[in-house]
Design a protein around this motif. Sequence first.
Motif, PDB file in Angstrom:
ATOM      1  N   GLN A  67       0.885  -1.161   0.000  1.00 14.61           N
ATOM      2  CA  GLN A  67       0.000   0.000   0.000  1.00 14.61           C
ATOM      3  C   GLN A  67       0.922   1.210   0.000  1.00 14.61           C
ATOM      4  N   LEU A  68       0.871   1.972  -1.069  1.00 15.24           N
ATOM      5  CA  LEU A  68       1.795   3.079  -1.252  1.00 15.24           C
ATOM      6  C   LEU A  68       1.206   4.382  -0.736  1.00 15.24           C
ATOM      7  N   ALA A  69       2.048   5.202  -0.201  1.00 14.52           N
ATOM      8  CA  ALA A  69       1.629   6.534   0.240  1.00 14.52           C
ATOM      9  C   ALA A  69       1.654   7.472  -0.965  1.00 14.52           C
ATOM     10  N   ALA A  70       0.715   8.395  -0.992  1.00 13.74           N
ATOM     11  CA  ALA A  70       0.662   9.358  -2.093  1.00 13.74           C
ATOM     12  C   ALA A  70       1.838  10.319  -2.010  1.00 13.74           C
ATOM     13  N   ASP A  71       2.391  10.655  -3.154  1.00 14.21           N
ATOM     14  CA  ASP A  71       3.461  11.647  -3.236  1.00 14.21           C
ATOM     15  C   ASP A  71       2.834  13.031  -3.055  1.00 14.21           C
TER      16      ASP A  71
END
Length: 89
Positions: free
Chosen positions: A58-62
């Motif tokens: 689950q990636l964090a938003a840039d």
Amino acid sequence: MASEVDICNQALSWLGANQIITLADGTTESIICKAKYAPLRDDVLEKVPWTFAIVRLQLAADVSVPAFGYANKFILPKTVLSVLNAYNN
């Protein structure tokens, strides 16, 4: 599990070349194996969705906004070779 040196020695034996002790032993064979092993390993891992090599993240938003087309942008970790699927919750 076979080590990098074991795998390189198997390939070297198929070629009739000298075996290596480590990837840093300074021989021509070890220098070539050290240079080629990681890129070739990554290429094989990218070609097929091997179950042992798949991880869900689950990636964090840039914080920066994409130039066009999307509302969010994400940074992939350097260990990611390819993305198989992306889902929007």
